[in-house]
Enzyme design. Structure first.
Site, PDB file in Angstrom:
ATOM      1  N   HIS A  60       0.879  -1.179   0.000  1.00 15.05           N
ATOM      2  CA  HIS A  60       0.000   0.000   0.000  1.00 15.05           C
ATOM      3  C   HIS A  60       0.909   1.220   0.000  1.00 15.05           C
ATOM      4  O   HIS A  60       1.623   1.443   0.967  1.00 15.05           O
ATOM      5  CB  HIS A  60      -0.899  -0.002   1.232  1.00 15.05           C
ATOM      6  CG  HIS A  60      -1.829  -1.178   1.278  1.00 15.05           C
ATOM      7  ND1 HIS A  60      -3.079  -1.160   0.711  1.00 15.05           N
ATOM      8  CD2 HIS A  60      -1.669  -2.420   1.795  1.00 15.05           C
ATOM      9  CE1 HIS A  60      -3.662  -2.337   0.893  1.00 15.05           C
ATOM     10  NE2 HIS A  60      -2.824  -3.130   1.543  1.00 15.05           N
ATOM     11  N   ARG A  62      -0.207   4.456  -0.697  1.00 12.94           N
ATOM     12  CA  ARG A  62      -0.945   5.649  -0.220  1.00 12.94           C
ATOM     13  C   ARG A  62      -0.860   6.847  -1.163  1.00 12.94           C
ATOM     14  O   ARG A  62      -1.091   7.976  -0.738  1.00 12.94           O
ATOM     15  CB  ARG A  62      -0.429   6.085   1.164  1.00 12.94           C
ATOM     16  CG  ARG A  62      -0.227   4.978   2.186  1.00 12.94           C
ATOM     17  CD  ARG A  62      -1.491   4.230   2.483  1.00 12.94           C
ATOM     18  NE  ARG A  62      -1.322   3.320   3.634  1.00 12.94           N
ATOM     19  CZ  ARG A  62      -2.158   2.327   3.896  1.00 12.94           C
ATOM     20  NH1 ARG A  62      -3.221   2.103   3.117  1.00 12.94           N
ATOM     21  NH2 ARG A  62      -1.975   1.550   4.941  1.00 12.94           N
ATOM     22  N   ASN A 276      -4.806  -6.776   9.608  1.00 13.48           N
ATOM     23  CA  ASN A 276      -5.919  -7.571   9.126  1.00 13.48           C
ATOM     24  C   ASN A 276      -5.484  -8.311   7.876  1.00 13.48           C
ATOM     25  O   ASN A 276      -5.129  -7.662   6.902  1.00 13.48           O
ATOM     26  CB  ASN A 276      -7.102  -6.634   8.812  1.00 13.48           C
ATOM     27  CG  ASN A 276      -8.357  -7.410   8.497  1.00 13.48           C
ATOM     28  OD1 ASN A 276      -8.424  -8.611   8.711  1.00 13.48           O
ATOM     29  ND2 ASN A 276      -9.347  -6.718   7.966  1.00 13.48           N
ATOM     30  N   ASP A 303       2.374  -6.973   2.335  1.00 10.85           N
ATOM     31  CA  ASP A 303       1.188  -6.198   2.749  1.00 10.85           C
ATOM     32  C   ASP A 303       1.652  -4.932   3.484  1.00 10.85           C
ATOM     33  O   ASP A 303       1.050  -4.518   4.484  1.00 10.85           O
ATOM     34  CB  ASP A 303       0.236  -7.032   3.610  1.00 10.85           C
ATOM     35  CG  ASP A 303      -1.130  -6.349   3.787  1.00 10.85           C
ATOM     36  OD1 ASP A 303      -1.370  -5.314   3.125  1.00 10.85           O
ATOM     37  OD2 ASP A 303      -1.938  -6.851   4.582  1.00 10.85           O
ATOM     38  N   HIS A 307       1.184   3.589   8.242  1.00 11.39           N
ATOM     39  CA  HIS A 307       0.249   4.516   8.896  1.00 11.39           C
ATOM     40  C   HIS A 307       1.063   5.503   9.719  1.00 11.39           C
ATOM     41  O   HIS A 307       2.091   5.151  10.294  1.00 11.39           O
ATOM     42  CB  HIS A 307      -0.715   3.770   9.816  1.00 11.39           C
ATOM     43  CG  HIS A 307      -1.704   2.924   9.093  1.00 11.39           C
ATOM     44  ND1 HIS A 307      -2.689   3.452   8.291  1.00 11.39           N
ATOM     45  CD2 HIS A 307      -1.850   1.571   9.027  1.00 11.39           C
ATOM     46  CE1 HIS A 307      -3.408   2.463   7.774  1.00 11.39           C
ATOM     47  NE2 HIS A 307      -2.917   1.312   8.198  1.00 11.39           N
TER      48      HIS A 307
END
Lengths: 425, 316
Positions: A60, A62, A276, A303, A307
């Protein structure tokens, strides 16, 4: 420009050979036993491993939209620092990558940085709303290599079916983040011993397994290739083994944290262990390791989910799911080699050769004449503390921050250029 | 014996000795509550903030009375657990009040682990007044104090905890503390309200109300919160009362002098029938009385500096 990597243990999916790799421009020109080639630049690998650049099918980045967590440039820097030369970013950007414009923006930005290749995963449905299919044909032409509503799993079996069918027409595939949201409820960690002890709400393994079963059956129904994301439970692996034994077109991936850590980490309510799917029980970890050993699992992915520290510094229930992983995949995967679970060729199959095949990039995944010179020089013995000076991501949400790790990329070479060198003191 | 921790967060991590010390101290404070003038100057000049991120009346009142009886200045602060509506992080909220030179925070929060999180990120002394489904340590202490007063001991006592175990911080704190002190705890409730991995509690999980009650010295009935836990877990309060409620008939299966307890507030006619709640076996109001002594003990131990044994002679 010619670069010679001399004196390395060259690892491919099927064997390890000692020798030298001559790179001419972006391409591997020769792989020889004797280093008599004339080169502009010579790197003495001192007997370390040369592996095909790692290909991470699940990150990810972002970007666009949430660049305060990570952008394509910082993500790429973290990637190359972890020996990764190609990544597949998920579609949950802002706006969602559900159209060719966003897809092409991502690719162009990575190209202009020149650190890694970026192969976007497009959204399966518009806005990841689970209702209407995206323009998969146009996005594939624009460079998207697969389709997924990662994190917002498609609830309707019919929508999933049609997406799988439609993607297969363009030679593409769908990637399933398998989670029954109704069963997950307000869960934040694995439903097991630790959820009973801590009072943190649980997400049962069956929450993943029930959707894995459905998506396997959708592959059976359509013949389309379905790839199952970040598998976390013993039961999921059993379902995938069954699907493969039946000849269904199903593959899967696992993250280093799911084969390394268990729910026990959550006894301290550490939000840097909140992800998750959640960290599960020891028996699940044991099963995943066995799946890596015997080849039931196709690839290792990160994954990588950055954050901001402020977002993780909250009440456990409110903190977002996800941890970074690009710089820890190599040491955690090499730990499997050290333990004798897998050998170096299997490591290459899991981190580069199989991923390249899955996304149909035949120009990489091997160190062989004519292939792209995407190579990581890896020292499995190098010990270091993973700290803020080494961390290249904009974010620091990993349980490994400040921890001692073993194994790293000494050099990462992308298309013939050295794009990362480990800072030796 | 002493209690040297900065905070009182839960029963799970305490030693048997620490729990006993808290109980001894609480027992001594029960006497002050029986006086005509129920006030000692022990915590004069100390500021205690009741920081409640979840609605509560009795626990908050109990802590407030406890603080006032020790002559502390007690301030009540009520907020929402949801940071999105608040616009300030939990830690910022606490640090702001800490900056006003407060000494002890009594914190209730609707998320498990949130009180521990505060304790780890501030220098203030924190008492957990209930965090999510995790712990409610002063409730466990007052439960044990009540049992010990009634039975004269804790070791070997048969305690049944009945109700929604999964969603109960009272059950968790009771289990952790009581099992350490040699109490034999058994659990019972609807299958939908018992954790799948209940073996971690080290307690017998009963299959029927009869089995749960039979031969018990103490029966703790938990409050059922159908509105909070959703209507999926039980079909109706009527059915709950029938299979999981404590009636006179069921109580007859327990020891004749069995003590009936409830953390309150009681849903009369649901988990506890009125003739049991108000009957001779009921220790419910005794629990409430002991709650003040327990909270005085907790405030005293943290407020005075955590290393003195017993009550300061000058305190009374």
């Amino acid at each position: 420009m010619k670069t010679l990597l001399k004196n390395c243990k060259i690892v491919n999916h099927d064997k390890v050979t000692e020798g030298n790799v001559l790179i001419d421009g972006e391409i591997i020109a020769s792989v020889t036993a004797h280093a008599d080639e004339k080169a502009d630049k010579v790197i003495d690998c001192k007997g370390k491993y040369a592996v095909p650049g790692l290909i991470d099918l699940h990150v990810h980045f972002r970007d666009p939209g949430l660049e305060y967590k990570e952008d394509i440039t910082s993500g790429a820097k973290a990637a190359v620092a972890g020996g990764v030369t190609a990544v597949c970013p998920m579609a949950n950007t802002k706006p969602v990558n559900d159209n060719r414009i966003v897809t092409e923006y991502m690719i162009r930005k990575a190209q202009s940085d020149g650190l890694i290749d970026l192969f976007p995963i497009g959204a399966m449905t518009k806005g990841m709303e689970g209702e209407e299919l995206t323009e998969m044909g146009d996005m594939t032409e624009g460079g998207a290599i697969g389709f997924s509503d990662d994190g917002k799993p498609v609830c309707s079996a019919e929508v999933f079916r049609r997406a799988a069918e439609y993607a297969s027409q363009f030679g593409s595939f769908v990637i399933s983040h398998a989670e029954d949201k109704s069963l997950a409820g307000a869960g934040v960690i694995h439903e097991g011993e630790v959820s009973a002890i801590t009072g943190l709400k649980g997400i049962p393994s069956e929450c993943e397994e029930v959707m894995v079963a459905r998506d396997i059956l959708m592959s059976k129904l359509t013949g389309a290739h379905v790839h199952i994301c970040h598998i976390s439970s013993k039961g999921t692996l059993e379902l995938i083994k069954w699907a493969k034994s039946m000849g269904y077109n199903v593959t899967c991936e696992v993250t280093p944290h799911h084969f390394t850590l268990t729910e026990q980490e959550l006894l301290t309510y550490d939000t840097n262990c909140k992800m998750n799917p959640p960290l599960r029980a020891q028996e699940d970890v044991d099963a995943l390791i066995e799946g890596l050993r015997n080849g039931d699992i196709d690839c290792i992915v990160t994954d990588h989910a950055p954050h901001h520290p402020d977002e993780k510094a909250q009440e456990f229930d409110l903190a977002p799911f996800g941890i970074t992983g690009l710089q820890t995949m190599l040491p955690l995967s090499l730990a499997l080699v050290e333990k004798g679970v897998i050998d170096m060729p299997a490591f290459v199959r899991l981190t580069s050769y199989n991923p390249a095949k899955l996304i149909k990039k035949t120009d990489r995944g091997e160190i062989a004449v004519g292939k792209l010179a995407d190579i990581a020089i890896v020292d499995p013995e190098l010990e270091y503390v993973f700290d803020l000076t080494l961390n290249k991501s904009k974010s620091v949400n990993t349980p490994y921050m400040g921890k001692k790790l073993k194994g790293a990329a000494l050099y990462t070479i992308k298309s013939g250029k050295v794009v990362f060198e480990f800072p030796m003191n | 014996m002493a209690y040297k921790r900065k905070d009182l967060l839960g029963m799970k991590d305490l030693t048997k000795e620490e729990i006993l010390y808290l109980l001894e101290t609480a027992q001594k404070f029960t006497e002050i509550n029986e006086r005509d003038v129920k006030k000692v100057p022990t915590l004069k000049g100390k500021t205690v903030i009741n920081l409640f991120f979840e609605p509560s009346t009795r626990t908050r009142t109990s802590f407030e009375i406890a603080g006032k009886r020790l002559s502390a200045d007690t301030i009540n602060f009520t907020a929402s657990s949801s940071s999105t509506t608040k616009g300030e992080t939990l830690i910022d909220t606490v640090k702001n009040m800490e900056a006003m030179k407060s000494d002890i925070f009594v914190v209730r929060h609707s998320y498990s682990g949130a009180v521990k999180y505060i304790a780890e990120h501030t220098d203030a002394k924190i008492i957990n007044a209930g965090d999510g489904l995790n712990e409610h340590p002063t409730q466990a202490l007052l439960d044990m104090l009540t049992i010990r007063q009634s039975k004269g001991r804790l070791e070997g006592i048969e305690v049944a905890i009945i109700g929604d175990i999964t969603h109960s911080r009272v059950a968790r704190s009771d289990v952790w503390a009581m099992t350490k002190l040699g109490v034999n705890v058994r659990l019972f409730g609807p299958t939908t309200m018992i954790p799948k991995h209940s073996q971690v509690f080290g307690c017998r999980v009963c299959k029927s109300m009869n089995e749960a009650v039979e031969g018990a010295d103490v029966i703790i009935m938990l409050r059922i919160q159908r509105e909070r836990q959703g209507k999926l877990l039980i079909p109706s309060t009527k059915e709950y009362a029938k299979y999981f409620g404590l009636t006179k008939d069921k109580l007859a299966l327990a020891k004749p002098d069995a003590l009936v307890m409830h953390p309150g507030p009681i849903n009369r006619g649901v988990e506890l029938m009125s003739n049991v709640a108000d009957g001779d076996n009921s220790g419910v109001l005794k629990q409430v009385t002991n709650g003040v002594a327990v909270r005085m003990a907790a405030l005293y131990i943290l407020g005075i500096g955590n290393n003195k044994g017993g009550i300061d002679e000058n305190a009374s």
